[in-house]
Motif scaffolding. Structure first.
Motif, PDB file in Angstrom:
ATOM      1  N   MET A   1      18.743  82.022  10.325  1.00 37.32           N
ATOM      2  CA  MET A   1      18.774  83.432  10.028  1.00 37.32           C
ATOM      3  C   MET A   1      18.451  83.611   8.546  1.00 37.32           C
ATOM      4  O   MET A   1      19.025  82.944   7.694  1.00 37.32           O
ATOM      5  N   THR A   2      17.568  84.493   8.226  1.00 40.68           N
ATOM      6  CA  THR A   2      17.235  84.754   6.834  1.00 40.68           C
ATOM      7  C   THR A   2      18.075  85.913   6.311  1.00 40.68           C
ATOM      8  O   THR A   2      18.496  86.780   7.064  1.00 40.68           O
ATOM      9  N   GLN A   3      18.285  85.888   5.020  1.00 43.29           N
ATOM     10  CA  GLN A   3      19.062  86.931   4.384  1.00 43.29           C
ATOM     11  C   GLN A   3      18.231  88.204   4.326  1.00 43.29           C
ATOM     12  O   GLN A   3      17.107  88.211   3.842  1.00 43.29           O
ATOM     13  N   ARG A   4      18.785  89.301   4.828  1.00 44.26           N
ATOM     14  CA  ARG A   4      18.046  90.563   4.876  1.00 44.26           C
ATOM     15  C   ARG A   4      18.157  91.347   3.581  1.00 44.26           C
ATOM     16  O   ARG A   4      17.236  92.039   3.185  1.00 44.26           O
ATOM     17  N   ILE A   5      19.325  91.260   2.949  1.00 41.65           N
ATOM     18  CA  ILE A   5      19.535  91.929   1.669  1.00 41.65           C
ATOM     19  C   ILE A   5      19.677  90.845   0.609  1.00 41.65           C
ATOM     20  O   ILE A   5      20.531  89.980   0.725  1.00 41.65           O
ATOM     21  N   ARG A   6      18.863  90.907  -0.403  1.00 43.19           N
ATOM     22  CA  ARG A   6      18.872  89.895  -1.454  1.00 43.19           C
ATOM     23  C   ARG A   6      20.131  90.024  -2.299  1.00 43.19           C
ATOM     24  O   ARG A   6      20.464  91.101  -2.788  1.00 43.19           O
ATOM     25  N   GLY A   7      20.847  88.922  -2.445  1.00 45.79           N
ATOM     26  CA  GLY A   7      22.020  88.902  -3.308  1.00 45.79           C
ATOM     27  C   GLY A   7      21.604  88.880  -4.769  1.00 45.79           C
ATOM     28  O   GLY A   7      20.535  88.384  -5.116  1.00 45.79           O
ATOM     29  N   ILE A   8      22.442  89.423  -5.622  1.00 48.35           N
ATOM     30  CA  ILE A   8      22.145  89.453  -7.050  1.00 48.35           C
ATOM     31  C   ILE A   8      22.547  88.111  -7.663  1.00 48.35           C
ATOM     32  O   ILE A   8      23.708  87.720  -7.587  1.00 48.35           O
ATOM     33  N   PRO A   9      21.601  87.386  -8.272  1.00 50.13           N
ATOM     34  CA  PRO A   9      21.952  86.116  -8.922  1.00 50.13           C
ATOM     35  C   PRO A   9      22.701  86.360 -10.235  1.00 50.13           C
ATOM     36  O   PRO A   9      22.637  87.451 -10.808  1.00 50.13           O
ATOM     37  N   ASP A  10      23.407  85.346 -10.708  1.00 47.65           N
ATOM     38  CA  ASP A  10      24.187  85.459 -11.947  1.00 47.65           C
ATOM     39  C   ASP A  10      23.344  85.972 -13.108  1.00 47.65           C
ATOM     40  O   ASP A  10      23.796  86.796 -13.895  1.00 47.65           O
ATOM     41  N   GLU A  11      22.117  85.481 -13.224  1.00 45.68           N
ATOM     42  CA  GLU A  11      21.250  85.844 -14.353  1.00 45.68           C
ATOM     43  C   GLU A  11      20.904  87.324 -14.377  1.00 45.68           C
ATOM     44  O   GLU A  11      20.598  87.881 -15.428  1.00 45.68           O
ATOM     45  N   GLU A  12      20.890  87.972 -13.218  1.00 46.73           N
ATOM     46  CA  GLU A  12      20.505  89.384 -13.137  1.00 46.73           C
ATOM     47  C   GLU A  12      21.697  90.328 -13.138  1.00 46.73           C
ATOM     48  O   GLU A  12      21.518  91.552 -13.187  1.00 46.73           O
ATOM     49  N   ALA A  13      22.908  89.793 -13.079  1.00 48.00           N
ATOM     50  CA  ALA A  13      24.103  90.631 -13.022  1.00 48.00           C
ATOM     51  C   ALA A  13      24.390  91.241 -14.390  1.00 48.00           C
ATOM     52  O   ALA A  13      24.467  90.540 -15.395  1.00 48.00           O
ATOM     53  N   THR A  14      24.521  92.555 -14.422  1.00 44.76           N
ATOM     54  CA  THR A  14      24.864  93.262 -15.658  1.00 44.76           C
ATOM     55  C   THR A  14      25.941  94.292 -15.351  1.00 44.76           C
ATOM     56  O   THR A  14      26.167  94.651 -14.196  1.00 44.76           O
ATOM     57  N   GLY A  15      26.609  94.755 -16.366  1.00 42.13           N
ATOM     58  CA  GLY A  15      27.589  95.827 -16.224  1.00 42.13           C
ATOM     59  C   GLY A  15      28.671  95.524 -15.206  1.00 42.13           C
ATOM     60  O   GLY A  15      29.322  94.476 -15.267  1.00 42.13           O
ATOM     61  N   SER A  16      28.848  96.434 -14.254  1.00 44.74           N
ATOM     62  CA  SER A  16      29.894  96.296 -13.236  1.00 44.74           C
ATOM     63  C   SER A  16      29.692  95.063 -12.374  1.00 44.74           C
ATOM     64  O   SER A  16      30.666  94.412 -11.978  1.00 44.74           O
ATOM     65  N   ALA A  17      28.455  94.736 -12.063  1.00 44.93           N
ATOM     66  CA  ALA A  17      28.188  93.560 -11.227  1.00 44.93           C
ATOM     67  C   ALA A  17      28.610  92.286 -11.954  1.00 44.93           C
ATOM     68  O   ALA A  17      29.215  91.398 -11.367  1.00 44.93           O
ATOM     69  N   LYS A  18      28.333  92.207 -13.246  1.00 43.28           N
ATOM     70  CA  LYS A  18      28.717  91.026 -14.018  1.00 43.28           C
ATOM     71  C   LYS A  18      30.236  90.908 -14.086  1.00 43.28           C
ATOM     72  O   LYS A  18      30.792  89.821 -13.923  1.00 43.28           O
ATOM     73  N   ALA A  19      30.931  92.023 -14.306  1.00 41.23           N
ATOM     74  CA  ALA A  19      32.396  92.017 -14.346  1.00 41.23           C
ATOM     75  C   ALA A  19      32.959  91.596 -12.994  1.00 41.23           C
ATOM     76  O   ALA A  19      33.941  90.853 -12.915  1.00 41.23           O
ATOM     77  N   LEU A  20      32.324  92.057 -11.917  1.00 41.63           N
ATOM     78  CA  LEU A  20      32.743  91.685 -10.568  1.00 41.63           C
ATOM     79  C   LEU A  20      32.589  90.182 -10.350  1.00 41.63           C
ATOM     80  O   LEU A  20      33.490  89.533  -9.822  1.00 41.63           O
ATOM     81  N   PHE A  21      31.478  89.613 -10.777  1.00 40.10           N
ATOM     82  CA  PHE A  21      31.247  88.172 -10.622  1.00 40.10           C
ATOM     83  C   PHE A  21      32.281  87.369 -11.412  1.00 40.10           C
ATOM     84  O   PHE A  21      32.784  86.360 -10.935  1.00 40.10           O
ATOM     85  N   GLU A  22      32.588  87.821 -12.614  1.00 39.03           N
ATOM     86  CA  GLU A  22      33.590  87.126 -13.425  1.00 39.03           C
ATOM     87  C   GLU A  22      34.962  87.185 -12.760  1.00 39.03           C
ATOM     88  O   GLU A  22      35.682  86.193 -12.718  1.00 39.03           O
ATOM     89  N   ALA A  23      35.325  88.346 -12.208  1.00 38.17           N
ATOM     90  CA  ALA A  23      36.612  88.489 -11.523  1.00 38.17           C
ATOM     91  C   ALA A  23      36.648  87.632 -10.267  1.00 38.17           C
ATOM     92  O   ALA A  23      37.656  86.986  -9.967  1.00 38.17           O
ATOM     93  N   SER A  24      35.552  87.602  -9.541  1.00 35.57           N
ATOM     94  CA  SER A  24      35.476  86.789  -8.334  1.00 35.57           C
ATOM     95  C   SER A  24      35.641  85.313  -8.661  1.00 35.57           C
ATOM     96  O   SER A  24      36.363  84.585  -7.965  1.00 35.57           O
ATOM     97  N   THR A  25      34.999  84.870  -9.724  1.00 32.61           N
ATOM     98  CA  THR A  25      35.112  83.466 -10.132  1.00 32.61           C
ATOM     99  C   THR A  25      36.549  83.142 -10.528  1.00 32.61           C
ATOM    100  O   THR A  25      37.069  82.083 -10.171  1.00 32.61           O
TER     101      THR A  25
END
Length: 84
Positions: A1-25
């Protein structure tokens, strides 16, 4: 199965997405694929991360044992045809 919605990689995460990734980690030790997809809508992702942690992480209040959680993950992956 291929991914239909592209996930945001760490390098492209900014603002709220970057904060979310840091909290998730911090909470889960990694950024799950679901979090990368939900980062397209950071407000939804901010609500969902604590819920996922509470269900999966004993330190966050999970009541089920590791074995049961892993069996649920395997069953769901099998039903969805995941290859990893």
């Amino acid at each position: 199965m291929t991914q239909r919605i592209r996930g945001i990689p760490d390098e492209e995460a900014t603002g709220s997405a970057k904060a979310l990734f840091e909290a998730s980690t911090r909470m889960l030790g990694r950024v799950a694929n679901l979090q990368r997809i939900l980062a397209h809508s950071p407000e939804v992702a901010k609500w969902l991360l604590p819920f996922i942690a509470a269900v999966r992480q004993p330190s966050a209040g999970a009541m089920s044992g590791v074995r049961l959680r892993n069996l649920a993950v395997l069953k769901t992956s099998t039903l969805n045809g995941c290859r990893y």
